[in-house]
Design a protein around this motif. Sequence first.
Motif, PDB file in Angstrom:
ATOM      1  N   GLU A   1       1.226  -1.124   0.041  1.00 42.04           N
ATOM      2  CA  GLU A   1       0.065   0.035   0.188  1.00 42.04           C
ATOM      3  C   GLU A   1       0.685   0.905   0.176  1.00 42.04           C
ATOM      4  O   GLU A   1       0.579   1.941  -0.496  1.00 42.04           O
ATOM      5  N   THR A   2       2.101   1.284   1.051  1.00 38.41           N
ATOM      6  CA  THR A   2       2.923   2.810   0.575  1.00 38.41           C
ATOM      7  C   THR A   2       2.916   2.586  -0.575  1.00 38.41           C
ATOM      8  O   THR A   2       3.653   3.865  -1.229  1.00 38.41           O
TER       9      THR A   2
ATOM     10  N   VAL B   1      -0.922   8.341  -2.049  1.00 37.49           N
ATOM     11  CA  VAL B   1      -0.434   8.954  -0.870  1.00 37.49           C
ATOM     12  C   VAL B   1      -1.730   9.305  -0.190  1.00 37.49           C
ATOM     13  O   VAL B   1      -2.037  10.424  -0.413  1.00 37.49           O
TER      14      VAL B   1
ATOM     15  N   CYS C   1      -2.774   4.710   4.557  1.00 38.75           N
ATOM     16  CA  CYS C   1      -1.887   4.704   4.779  1.00 38.75           C
ATOM     17  C   CYS C   1      -0.594   5.899   5.124  1.00 38.75           C
ATOM     18  O   CYS C   1      -0.109   5.970   4.103  1.00 38.75           O
TER      19      CYS C   1
ATOM     20  N   SER D   1       3.025   6.084   3.144  1.00 37.13           N
ATOM     21  CA  SER D   1       3.024   6.842   1.718  1.00 37.13           C
ATOM     22  C   SER D   1       3.282   7.762   1.554  1.00 37.13           C
ATOM     23  O   SER D   1       3.974   8.398   0.282  1.00 37.13           O
TER      24      SER D   1
ATOM     25  N   ARG E   1       6.627   9.776  -0.109  1.00 34.57           N
ATOM     26  CA  ARG E   1       7.343   9.071  -1.929  1.00 34.57           C
ATOM     27  C   ARG E   1       7.071  10.352  -2.013  1.00 34.57           C
ATOM     28  O   ARG E   1       7.793  10.291  -2.788  1.00 34.57           O
TER      29      ARG E   1
END
Length: 259
Positions: free
Chosen positions: A224-225, A230, A234, A237, A240
Motif C-alpha cells: 500500500e505504501t 499518497v 496509509c 505513503s 514517496r
Amino acid sequence: MMDLIKEFKVDSLKVFVYENRAAMGVSAYELYKQKVLQMMADRKENIRAIYAAAHSQSDFFEALANDREIDFSRIDAFHMDEYMGLGDDAPQNFGNFLKNRIFSKKNFHTVNYVNPSAKDISAECKRYEKLLREAPLDIVSLGIGENGHIAFNDPHEARFYDPQWVRETSLDVVCRQQQVNDKEFSHLDEVPETALTLTIPALMSCTTVIGVVPDIRKAKAVYETLNGPVSEACPASILRIHNDATLFIDKDAASLLAI
C-alpha cells in the motif's frame, strides 16, 4: 550491495529489496553512516537524529552499535514515540528498548526522551516539541507498521498537515495486535490504548529518512505504501514525496510486489 535483489523508485522514494533481513539491516546502516558522515563533514553543528524503537530495526541497530566510524559525540538523539501508562521501568517501553539497543552503547552528545508519565501531558508535548524545533532535524530511521503507520500515527488519527509535532494519540487494534505479534505483550488487553508520538510533519521535516521494514507481516503495508494513493489511510505513503527517503525491505516484506 550484498544480497540485493532489486532497486527501484516510486515517485521520489528509493526502494532496495534484499534477500534477507540481515543484509537489509547492514545496508540500511551503510547508507545511514554515509549520510551522517557527510553531514558532519559539511558543518560544525551536531547532527540531530530521531530513532524508532521496534524489532524491525534490530538488524540496523546491531550494525550501528558495531560502528567504528561515526562520531556519536556529535549526535543529539531523539526518541520517536512511547506508550502511555506502562511506567518508566516497563521493558516494553520504547525508551528502554532504545537505551538497550543503542543509546547505552554509544557516547551520544545528548539523548532526549519523551516522558509519557508526565503529570501534564499537554505541557510535555510542548516541551518535547520545543526541543525538536530548536534546530533543523537531520535524519530519522523508522519502520512501517502493519497498518501502514509511521511512528504511532495510525491511519485513523494520522495527519499529513498536523500543526503539532508531538501529540497524544490513540492506537488502533491492528497496531496493538502488532505488539502482541512481536511478543512484547501476551494478550491484546495488555497493550496500551494511547501513546505519545512525533507527528508526520515532524518526521518529514528531517533532511533524510531511512526506512527499515522486514517481515511477511509488513507485506500488505509495504504494498500500500508503494502502490496505493499518497493518503493518510496509509500514513507511510507520505514517504514517496520526501526529497531524500530510502526504503530498505527484505524479500518477505516485498512478497506482494511485482518484482
